[in-house]
Design a protein around this motif. Structure first.
Motif, PDB file in Angstrom:
ATOM      1  N   ALA A 114      -9.479  13.644 -23.675  1.00 32.96           N
ATOM      2  CA  ALA A 114      -9.010  14.053 -24.995  1.00 32.96           C
ATOM      3  C   ALA A 114      -7.635  13.486 -25.326  1.00 32.96           C
ATOM      4  CB  ALA A 114      -8.983  15.581 -25.097  1.00 32.96           C
ATOM      5  N   CYS A 115      -6.706  13.544 -24.371  1.00 32.43           N
ATOM      6  CA  CYS A 115      -5.331  13.115 -24.674  1.00 32.43           C
ATOM      7  C   CYS A 115      -4.823  12.019 -23.744  1.00 32.43           C
ATOM      8  CB  CYS A 115      -4.378  14.315 -24.622  1.00 32.43           C
ATOM      9  SG  CYS A 115      -4.107  14.972 -22.946  1.00 32.43           S
ATOM     10  N   GLY A 116      -5.574  11.688 -22.682  1.00 33.13           N
ATOM     11  CA  GLY A 116      -5.148  10.630 -21.772  1.00 33.13           C
ATOM     12  C   GLY A 116      -4.197  11.072 -20.681  1.00 33.13           C
ATOM     13  N   PHE A 117      -3.923  12.377 -20.576  1.00 26.20           N
ATOM     14  CA  PHE A 117      -3.009  12.881 -19.545  1.00 26.20           C
ATOM     15  C   PHE A 117      -3.628  12.628 -18.169  1.00 26.20           C
ATOM     16  CE2 PHE A 117      -1.163  16.006 -16.724  1.00 26.20           C
ATOM     17  CZ  PHE A 117       0.156  16.079 -17.122  1.00 26.20           C
ATOM     18  N   GLU A 118      -2.870  12.004 -17.259  1.00 24.17           N
ATOM     19  CA  GLU A 118      -3.366  11.670 -15.925  1.00 24.17           C
ATOM     20  C   GLU A 118      -2.756  12.595 -14.881  1.00 24.17           C
ATOM     21  OE1 GLU A 118      -2.956   7.559 -14.991  1.00 24.17           O
ATOM     22  OE2 GLU A 118      -4.244   6.886 -16.635  1.00 24.17           O
TER      23      GLU A 118
ATOM     24  N   GLY B  71      -1.997  18.986 -20.541  1.00 23.41           N
ATOM     25  CA  GLY B  71      -1.345  18.348 -21.681  1.00 23.41           C
ATOM     26  C   GLY B  71      -1.799  18.894 -23.013  1.00 23.41           C
ATOM     27  N   CYS B  72      -3.114  18.811 -23.290  1.00 17.91           N
ATOM     28  CA  CYS B  72      -3.627  19.213 -24.612  1.00 17.91           C
ATOM     29  C   CYS B  72      -4.375  20.538 -24.588  1.00 17.91           C
ATOM     30  CB  CYS B  72      -4.538  18.120 -25.163  1.00 17.91           C
ATOM     31  SG  CYS B  72      -6.054  17.863 -24.200  1.00 17.91           S
ATOM     32  N   GLN B  73      -4.499  21.161 -23.411  1.00 19.53           N
ATOM     33  CA  GLN B  73      -5.161  22.463 -23.249  1.00 19.53           C
ATOM     34  C   GLN B  73      -6.663  22.424 -23.514  1.00 19.53           C
ATOM     35  OE1 GLN B  73      -3.117  24.942 -21.996  1.00 19.53           O
ATOM     36  NE2 GLN B  73      -1.696  23.218 -22.010  1.00 19.53           N
ATOM     37  N   ALA B  74      -7.263  21.237 -23.574  1.00 20.70           N
ATOM     38  CA  ALA B  74      -8.712  21.133 -23.796  1.00 20.70           C
ATOM     39  C   ALA B  74      -9.450  21.492 -22.513  1.00 20.70           C
ATOM     40  CB  ALA B  74      -9.077  19.722 -24.237  1.00 20.70           C
ATOM     41  N   TRP B  75     -10.611  22.136 -22.672  1.00 16.83           N
ATOM     42  CA  TRP B  75     -11.423  22.509 -21.524  1.00 16.83           C
ATOM     43  C   TRP B  75     -12.448  21.415 -21.226  1.00 16.83           C
ATOM     44  CZ3 TRP B  75     -10.436  26.624 -18.457  1.00 16.83           C
ATOM     45  CH2 TRP B  75      -9.627  27.642 -18.970  1.00 16.83           C
ATOM     46  N   ASP B  76     -12.717  21.211 -19.941  1.00 10.91           N
ATOM     47  CA  ASP B  76     -13.742  20.260 -19.482  1.00 10.91           C
ATOM     48  C   ASP B  76     -13.510  18.848 -20.021  1.00 10.91           C
ATOM     49  OD1 ASP B  76     -15.257  22.084 -17.941  1.00 10.91           O
ATOM     50  OD2 ASP B  76     -16.182  22.873 -19.761  1.00 10.91           O
ATOM     51  N   SER B  77     -12.254  18.486 -20.205  1.00 11.36           N
ATOM     52  CA  SER B  77     -11.945  17.146 -20.720  1.00 11.36           C
ATOM     53  C   SER B  77     -11.693  16.137 -19.610  1.00 11.36           C
ATOM     54  CB  SER B  77     -10.728  17.210 -21.656  1.00 11.36           C
ATOM     55  OG  SER B  77      -9.589  17.696 -20.962  1.00 11.36           O
ATOM     56  N   TYR B  78     -11.635  16.613 -18.346  1.00 10.84           N
ATOM     57  CA  TYR B  78     -11.459  15.706 -17.211  1.00 10.84           C
ATOM     58  C   TYR B  78     -12.826  15.363 -16.624  1.00 10.84           C
ATOM     59  CZ  TYR B  78      -6.391  15.937 -16.714  1.00 10.84           C
ATOM     60  OH  TYR B  78      -5.040  15.795 -16.903  1.00 10.84           O
TER      61      TYR B  78
END
Length: 377
Positions: free
Chosen positions: A348-352, A362-369
């Protein structure tokens, strides 16, 4: 003394003329005010379209002074204050609207929602929660529920977040089962063992194909010393959630070694590796392989199917070079180069990050990894 009717004859025309003059003056003043209010309003819109927010605010304030009863001007002004970060002024505008007795029900609900957004943006979560709860049963209830969900996630109040997720799921606008499963797993992390197991099994029922409840259940079983049960849980999970095999592989291999199921685990992992090569599956296979040379063969077979600098680095770590004295320097350079490739990245945001997260920091999205490393994406 006789009344002189001549005064009456003079007085009536004079009174009529004065009344007519007064009415004309009132109409003139009204026309002036009506011209001024729209003029200030449109001037404010023009400033707003040109992204001149300071001038737009001044114009809207002038328009509100000329026409204090117009609710739309108040809404425009309050929204501008919120966008500017002047939350205290936005709150005063919307609270003033709510205090008016002549405000119709729709505008009252709208003002209540705007006030809740003011508190939310200002970080006053308790006041925002109170304002949002008052929107139950109004047209703004769906937005209020989503905002409440964000508040409870932010404060890690997983039980109340679960209640809101159930309400949203019941509305049928989106599926909140996977999100609810995460909330139950988060509660399980803080609960005693028996309660934690009940919560993760409930999460499995809510979201049967979600990988996290099975992984959490296996972790509980391993902590209780029941490695065989953990192995069976993970083996079943490999079939129901194959997309998460990268997260399942290592604990599966560890449980298999502990309970004497290494051969069964090796067969399962080898089938996964052949179907879809993955770094974590390969690592689990190497962990289960007692023969060092056979383990190095697994690296070569992976490279034949899928080019990988990470795997090449691991293979080279056990290889003898012609100039062996340079091997440590070369290996250090390779290890440094593959570090970024071994991370996980939020879609979602590219946070590694070096570890996998169910909710992105980073963006608090769920299941985005994704359950795969950066190199495999």
């Amino acid at each position: 003394m006789d009344f002189d009717f001549s005064w009456l004859l003079w007085g009536l025309p004079i009174a009529f003329v004065l009344g007519w003059v007064a009415s004309r003056l009132d109409l003139r003043q009204l026309r002036i005010e009506n011209r001024q209010a729209p003029k200030a309003y449109f001037r404010g819109l023009n400033f707003l379209l040109n992204e001149q927010q300071d001038q737009a605010i001044d114009a809207f304030i002038e328009a509100v002074r000329n026409d204090p009863d117009t609710s739309e001007l108040h809404f425009a002004l309050g929204n501008l204050f919120r966008r500017r970060g002047e939350y205290d002024r936005a709150v005063r505008v919307h609270e003033h609207l709510l205090s008016r007795g002549d405000l119709d029900r729709n505008d009252r609900h709208r003002a209540q929602h705007a006030l809740a957004l003011d508190f939310l943006k200002a970080g006053l979560l308790d006041r925002a929660e109170d304002a949002l709860l008052k929107l139950e049963g109004t047209p703004h209830e769906p937005q209020a529920l989503l905002a409440l969900l964000a508040i409870y996630e932010r404060t890690r109040d997983w039980a109340r977040a679960g209640d809101i997720a159930r309400k949203l799921d019941a509305r049928g606008e989106a599926a909140y089962g996977p999100r609810l499963a995460h909330y139950l797993c988060e509660q399980a992390l803080q609960a005693p063992r028996d309660e934690a197991e009940r919560l993760v099994r409930q999460a499995q029922q809510v979201a049967p194909t979600a990988p996290r409840p099975g992984l959490e259940l296996a972790a509980l079983q391993r902590r209780a010393g029941d490695e065989r049960a953990a192995f069976e849980t993970l083996a079943q999970l490999a079939h129901t959630a194959p997309q998460a095999m990268g997260l399942i592989a290592r604990p599966l291999a560890e449980s298999a070694r502990a309970c004497g199921q290494a051969q069964r685990a090796r067969e399962l992992l080898l089938a996964c590796e052949q179907a879809s090569p993955a770094l974590d599956v390969l690592d689990a296979l190497v962990m289960l392989e007692p023969d060092l040379e056979q383990a190095r063969t697994l690296y070569v077979q992976h490279l034949e199917r899928e080019p990988s600098l990470v795997v090449a680095s691991r293979w080279m770590s056990g290889e003898r070079l012609e100039h062996e004295e340079l091997h440590p320097l070369l290996q250090k350079a390779l290890d440094q180069a593959v570090k970024p490739l071994s991370r996980y990245r939020c879609a979602a945001c590219g946070f590694e990050a070096n570890k996998h997260f169910w909710q992105c920091p980073g963006c608090q999205a769920w299941d985005s990894y994704p359950a795969r490393r950066v190199e495999e994406l």
